[in-house]
Design an enzyme around this catalytic site. Structure first.
Site, PDB file in Angstrom:
ATOM      1  N   CYS A 114      41.030-115.335  47.258  1.00 26.43           N
ATOM      2  CA  CYS A 114      42.229-115.130  48.091  1.00 26.43           C
ATOM      3  C   CYS A 114      41.936-114.327  49.360  1.00 26.43           C
ATOM      4  O   CYS A 114      42.767-114.278  50.264  1.00 26.43           O
ATOM      5  CB  CYS A 114      43.322-114.456  47.280  1.00 26.43           C
ATOM      6  SG  CYS A 114      43.590-115.262  45.698  1.00 26.43           S
ATOM      7  N   HIS A 239      48.370-111.709  51.635  1.00 19.11           N
ATOM      8  CA  HIS A 239      48.183-112.807  50.688  1.00 19.11           C
ATOM      9  C   HIS A 239      49.450-112.946  49.830  1.00 19.11           C
ATOM     10  O   HIS A 239      49.984-111.948  49.332  1.00 19.11           O
ATOM     11  CB  HIS A 239      46.952-112.514  49.823  1.00 19.11           C
ATOM     12  CG  HIS A 239      46.812-113.429  48.664  1.00 19.11           C
ATOM     13  ND1 HIS A 239      46.918-114.798  48.787  1.00 19.11           N
ATOM     14  CD2 HIS A 239      46.594-113.178  47.340  1.00 19.11           C
ATOM     15  CE1 HIS A 239      46.763-115.346  47.591  1.00 19.11           C
ATOM     16  NE2 HIS A 239      46.577-114.388  46.702  1.00 19.11           N
ATOM     17  N   ASN A 269      51.098-119.121  44.978  1.00 19.51           N
ATOM     18  CA  ASN A 269      49.852-118.491  45.403  1.00 19.51           C
ATOM     19  C   ASN A 269      48.828-119.589  45.694  1.00 19.51           C
ATOM     20  O   ASN A 269      48.376-120.264  44.766  1.00 19.51           O
ATOM     21  CB  ASN A 269      49.376-117.563  44.275  1.00 19.51           C
ATOM     22  CG  ASN A 269      48.057-116.889  44.569  1.00 19.51           C
ATOM     23  OD1 ASN A 269      47.330-117.285  45.475  1.00 19.51           O
ATOM     24  ND2 ASN A 269      47.737-115.877  43.781  1.00 19.51           N
TER      25      ASN A 269
HETATM   26  O1  UT7 Z   1      45.711-114.358  43.914  1.00 20.90           O
HETATM   27  C1  UT7 Z   1      45.076-113.454  43.099  1.00 20.90           C
HETATM   28  C2  UT7 Z   1      45.874-112.238  43.006  1.00 20.90           C
HETATM   29  N1  UT7 Z   1      46.759-112.362  41.868  1.00 20.90           N
HETATM   30  C3  UT7 Z   1      47.761-111.524  41.760  1.00 20.90           C
HETATM   31  O2  UT7 Z   1      47.958-110.702  42.614  1.00 20.90           O
HETATM   32  C4  UT7 Z   1      48.593-111.547  40.493  1.00 20.90           C
HETATM   33  C5  UT7 Z   1      48.955-110.124  40.099  1.00 20.90           C
HETATM   34  N2  UT7 Z   1      49.745-110.045  38.892  1.00 20.90           N
HETATM   35  C6  UT7 Z   1      51.039-110.446  38.850  1.00 20.90           C
HETATM   36  O3  UT7 Z   1      51.562-110.917  39.822  1.00 20.90           O
HETATM   37  C7  UT7 Z   1      51.810-110.211  37.573  1.00 20.90           C
HETATM   38  O4  UT7 Z   1      51.062-109.376  36.715  1.00 20.90           O
HETATM   39  C8  UT7 Z   1      52.204-111.513  36.830  1.00 20.90           C
HETATM   40  C9  UT7 Z   1      53.265-112.260  37.619  1.00 20.90           C
HETATM   41  C10 UT7 Z   1      50.974-112.379  36.640  1.00 20.90           C
HETATM   42  C11 UT7 Z   1      52.794-111.167  35.449  1.00 20.90           C
HETATM   43  O5  UT7 Z   1      53.910-110.323  35.611  1.00 20.90           O
HETATM   44  P1  UT7 Z   1      54.072-109.043  34.677  1.00 20.90           P
HETATM   45  O6  UT7 Z   1      55.338-108.419  35.047  1.00 20.90           O
HETATM   46  O7  UT7 Z   1      52.813-108.225  34.853  1.00 20.90           O
HETATM   47  O8  UT7 Z   1      54.177-109.682  33.249  1.00 20.90           O
HETATM   48  P2  UT7 Z   1      53.241-109.442  31.984  1.00 20.90           P
HETATM   49  O9  UT7 Z   1      51.923-110.116  32.176  1.00 20.90           O
HETATM   50  O10 UT7 Z   1      53.233-107.955  31.684  1.00 20.90           O
HETATM   51  O11 UT7 Z   1      54.067-110.176  30.853  1.00 20.90           O
HETATM   52  C12 UT7 Z   1      55.341-109.704  30.461  1.00 20.90           C
HETATM   53  C13 UT7 Z   1      55.874-110.669  29.421  1.00 20.90           C
HETATM   54  C14 UT7 Z   1      54.895-110.976  28.293  1.00 20.90           C
HETATM   55  O12 UT7 Z   1      55.643-111.105  27.119  1.00 20.90           O
HETATM   56  P3  UT7 Z   1      55.717-109.889  26.055  1.00 20.90           P
HETATM   57  O13 UT7 Z   1      54.292-109.647  25.649  1.00 20.90           O
HETATM   58  O14 UT7 Z   1      56.303-108.743  26.809  1.00 20.90           O
HETATM   59  O15 UT7 Z   1      56.585-110.439  24.980  1.00 20.90           O
HETATM   60  C15 UT7 Z   1      54.347-112.324  28.662  1.00 20.90           C
HETATM   61  O16 UT7 Z   1      53.934-113.078  27.534  1.00 20.90           O
HETATM   62  O17 UT7 Z   1      56.164-111.922  30.037  1.00 20.90           O
HETATM   63  C16 UT7 Z   1      55.546-112.979  29.296  1.00 20.90           C
HETATM   64  N3  UT7 Z   1      55.203-114.050  30.227  1.00 20.90           N
HETATM   65  C17 UT7 Z   1      56.055-115.036  30.545  1.00 20.90           C
HETATM   66  N4  UT7 Z   1      57.309-115.287  30.130  1.00 20.90           N
HETATM   67  C18 UT7 Z   1      57.909-116.371  30.657  1.00 20.90           C
HETATM   68  C19 UT7 Z   1      54.045-114.216  30.911  1.00 20.90           C
HETATM   69  N5  UT7 Z   1      54.137-115.322  31.687  1.00 20.90           N
HETATM   70  C20 UT7 Z   1      55.373-115.832  31.469  1.00 20.90           C
HETATM   71  C21 UT7 Z   1      56.055-116.946  31.971  1.00 20.90           C
HETATM   72  N6  UT7 Z   1      57.316-117.173  31.548  1.00 20.90           N
HETATM   73  N7  UT7 Z   1      55.500-117.785  32.875  1.00 20.90           N
END
Ligand code: UT7
Length: 315
Positions: A114, A239, A269
């Site tokens: 990225c 980004h 993204n």
């Molecule tokens: O381009 C490279 C750079 N990349 C980035 O900058 C990405 C950086 N990270 C992020 O943007 C975020 O961490 C994400 C959008 C990827 C995830 O958001 P989050 O608020 O950190 O969610 P999480 O990974 O902590 O997951 C929270 C919950 C989990 O469930 P439990 O364990 O709390 O029951 C996940 O299983 O959300 C669940 N989850 C989803 N639920 C519905 C994860 N993905 C999804 C989904 N739909 N697509």
């Protein structure tokens, strides 16, 4: 070493629109979760007849046309990508051939995920200064849809396909600053060595923390090097990984939120393509005009990060 400025931009967006509701039909997710956690509402995927290389060629052709130059004026050809059609020939070599760029110029791909487009801008500056050429083509292009595991809801909802490009020229008086960095790690990976298809894996929470720290750091570095802060530029193009990352940085820096462009709602993204797609939209909609300064910041797999302060000198 002389500075550079941007004189033309272009983009190419694939035709297939994939909404959050479309994804909710194939994985356990919802429009509500995706849009509130990321700001993404839809993304584009390549359809039949479209590929990373075809998008790169189209975006590059538009950027050259916008610059007012002819293909034979281009002296350096760089493509930033992690998802070109082939391991080799490089995307840059295919762009060189398809657009009829000269054969006696360097053409190479940059793999910095990225941050790739901004790495490419700085590599172009070095090569222009080294070769005595005046103009470089820098493309950021991805077809990430082919690297997605469509059963993994934590990654498949985040990414999209697209291409953006810029033509830069050597300048004696343009303000310019850049900052580049890397910290090798596996937080975001596509580990394809065997016969199985390779997929994007990501530790989202770790990358979120990294991103919210590195954006203010890059902007601070650019200000230190150039003496120009956010107040002195027309737009800041980060980004487009996640709206919450950008908003958190705005709060942390107490910055003017109207300076920060966002389009992840429409494209998701697109890795190396995200900054040049945003740049090309800003130029087209008149938010960036001839003589304006821009700050651009990339961060992502590697881990890598990059910032550039550049003048736009368009037609
Ligand atoms: O381009 C490279 C750079 N990349 C980035 O900058 C990405 C950086 N990270 C992020 O943007 C975020 O961490 C994400 C959008 C990827 C995830 O958001 P989050 O608020 O950190 O969610 P999480 O990974 O902590 O997951 C929270 C919950 C989990 O469930 P439990 O364990 O709390 O029951 C996940 O299983 O959300 C669940 N989850 C989803 N639920 C519905 C994860 N993905 C999804 C989904 N739909 N697509």
């Amino acid at each position: 070493m002389k500075n550079i400025e941007i004189i033309g931009t272009g983009r190419s967006i694939p035709s297939k629109v994939v909404t959050n509701d479309d994804l909710a039909k194939i994985v356990d997710t919802s429009d509500e979760w995706i849009s509130t956690r990321t700001g993404i509402r839809q993304r584009r995927f390549c359809d039949e007849g479209e590929s990373a290389n075809s998008l790169a060629i189209a975006a590059a052709a538009k950027a050259i046309a916008a610059s007012g130059l002819a293909p034979e004026d281009i002296g350096v050809c760089i493509c930033a990508t992690i998802s070109g059609n082939y391991a080799t020939p490089s995307m840059a070599c295919i762009v060189q051939r398809e657009l009829g760029l000269r054969e006696c110029i360097p053409a190479l791909d940059v793999n910095a995920a990225c941050s790739g487009f901004l790495y490419g801008i700085e590599v172009a500056r070095g090569l222009l200064n080294g070769t005595g050429e005046n103009y470089a083509l820098v493309v950021g292009c991805e077809q990430l849809s082919k690297l997605l595991d469509m059963t993994d809801r934590s990654t498949c909802v985040l990414f999209g396909d697209g291409a953006g490009a810029a033509v830069v020229r050597i300048s004696d008086d343009a303000p310019y600053a850049s900052t580049l960095g890397a910290r090798g790690g596996y937080e975001i990976s596509v580990l394809g060595a065997g016969p199985e298809p390779s997929h994007i894996h990501m530790d989202g929470a770790e990358v979120f923390k990294f991103a919210t720290n590195i954006i203010p750091k890059c902007i601070g570095e650019l200000e230190k090097k150039s003496g120009i802060g956010i107040d002195g530029v027309s737009k800041v193009v980060c980004h487009q990984a996640n709206e919450r990352i950008i908003d958190s940085c705005i709060r942390r820096m107490k910055a003017d939120s109207s300076k920060f462009y966002k389009n992840m709602d429409r494209f998701g993204n697109t890795s190396a393509a995200s900054v040049p797609i945003a740049l090309s939209e800003l130029v087209e909609n008149g938010e960036v005009k001839d003589g304006d300064l821009l700050m651009m910041v990339g961060f992502g797999a590697g881990l890598t990060w990059a910032g550039a302060l550049v003048r736009y000198a368009g037609q």
